[in-house]
Scaffold this active site. Sequence first.
Site, PDB file in Angstrom:
ATOM      1  N   GLU A  57       2.076  -5.565  10.542  1.00 12.63           N
ATOM      2  CA  GLU A  57       1.579  -4.197  10.691  1.00 12.63           C
ATOM      3  C   GLU A  57       2.500  -3.512  11.705  1.00 12.63           C
ATOM      4  O   GLU A  57       2.592  -3.944  12.857  1.00 12.63           O
ATOM      5  CB  GLU A  57       0.135  -4.209  11.187  1.00 12.63           C
ATOM      6  CG  GLU A  57      -0.844  -4.940  10.282  1.00 12.63           C
ATOM      7  CD  GLU A  57      -1.290  -4.091   9.095  1.00 12.63           C
ATOM      8  OE1 GLU A  57      -0.917  -2.896   9.041  1.00 12.63           O
ATOM      9  OE2 GLU A  57      -2.025  -4.621   8.229  1.00 12.63           O
TER      10      GLU A  57
ATOM     11  N   HIS B 198       0.871  -1.168   0.000  1.00 17.59           N
ATOM     12  CA  HIS B 198       0.000   0.000   0.000  1.00 17.59           C
ATOM     13  C   HIS B 198       0.910   1.220   0.000  1.00 17.59           C
ATOM     14  O   HIS B 198       1.707   1.407   0.923  1.00 17.59           O
ATOM     15  CB  HIS B 198      -0.923  -0.006   1.214  1.00 17.59           C
ATOM     16  CG  HIS B 198      -1.945  -1.096   1.172  1.00 17.59           C
ATOM     17  ND1 HIS B 198      -2.362  -1.784   2.293  1.00 17.59           N
ATOM     18  CD2 HIS B 198      -2.645  -1.628   0.131  1.00 17.59           C
ATOM     19  CE1 HIS B 198      -3.277  -2.690   1.946  1.00 17.59           C
ATOM     20  NE2 HIS B 198      -3.456  -2.607   0.639  1.00 17.59           N
TER      21      HIS B 198
END
Length: 383
Positions: free
Chosen positions: A238, A16
Amino acid sequence: MWRTVEPEFKYVGNMHGNEVLGRELLLQLSEFLCEEYRRGNERITRLIHDTRIHIMPSMNPDGYEVAAKQGPDSNGYLTGRNNANGVDLNRNFPDLNTLMYYSREIRGPNHHIPLPDNWKSQVEPETLAVIQWISSYNFVLSANLHGGAVVANYPYDKSQDQRFRSHRRTVNTPTPDDKLFQKLAKTYSYAHSWMHRGWNCGDYFADGITNGASWYSLSKGMQDFNYLYTNCFEITLELSCNKFPPEEDLERQWMANREALVAFIEEVHQGIKGMVSDENNNGIAGAVISVQGISHDITSGDMGDYFRLLLPGTYTVTASAEGYQPLTVTTTVGPAAPSLVHFQLKQEVVRKPAERKASGTRMSNKALQKKVVPRATRRGTQR
């Protein structure tokens, strides 16, 4: 002579485009590994000599450029997330989970699930490039780096029941290697400065890890695709609450992640590894390595080399290949290093039925040949 067997490892960042910490960490990791190797750091030298390490700092450079133009101060939560065509690359891989859930019901294959015929027309250029890349190497272990939370996420990402009406369902959806994946995720979270504490970014994850579908169900993701289409075990990291942290925070983030990044690479050296060859020591590509009690097989690479990540314990392992007699061994895996287990397979003997002396029409030689059936098909164990 057996060849030196080195596993392939990869890190992928910036899938992303607006989640930039992974990109910066991987650039810094590359420099760190080179510098420490030059300094003679024994740990890093051993890791580089024994492992083929692949690092892709940015899978989505176009998205990154969009996010970088705005910078960290004015960056919107989704600005630059998608690629230049406006597509979320982590929702763009072929959906093999649905095929796997169906295959499991009919006892079909449990690994290397075939891609749909029209898959190339349904993926973005970046996704296509990554699929071709991971198909070109026998990757064993991987992580893709994201931002927006602080947790180590492991497969499956997609639950069997994706949605119920308009509400997402959060159902723990483990793989056959669930305990191993939990251990891999904990390796990173506990080597990280604060991920393992659990409370981060307003969320709580015990031990700093989560099953993907238990958090939220995600379809067509890269993590599950690796596990279902290749030999690679991948988790998703993450790494920061802030998707685009300011420059002054990068050193702190590097120090928090440095040990974890190195420790996770070292996890590729566990389980069993070796060569699958014929009686003339020629490597057998595509041989199936099955572990009793774990319904997920892996295959040997182009040279006959294989790597099967496993937790410490004693296992019954079978190597099989079309046209060869399967070979089963029992081996013990320790906590420190992979066990070396080679398989030398003998060719199956095709026997011809005895010819009848009575007169009459004779069958052709082709009709008399015994059909050679792979072990998995013959025993009805394709899952």
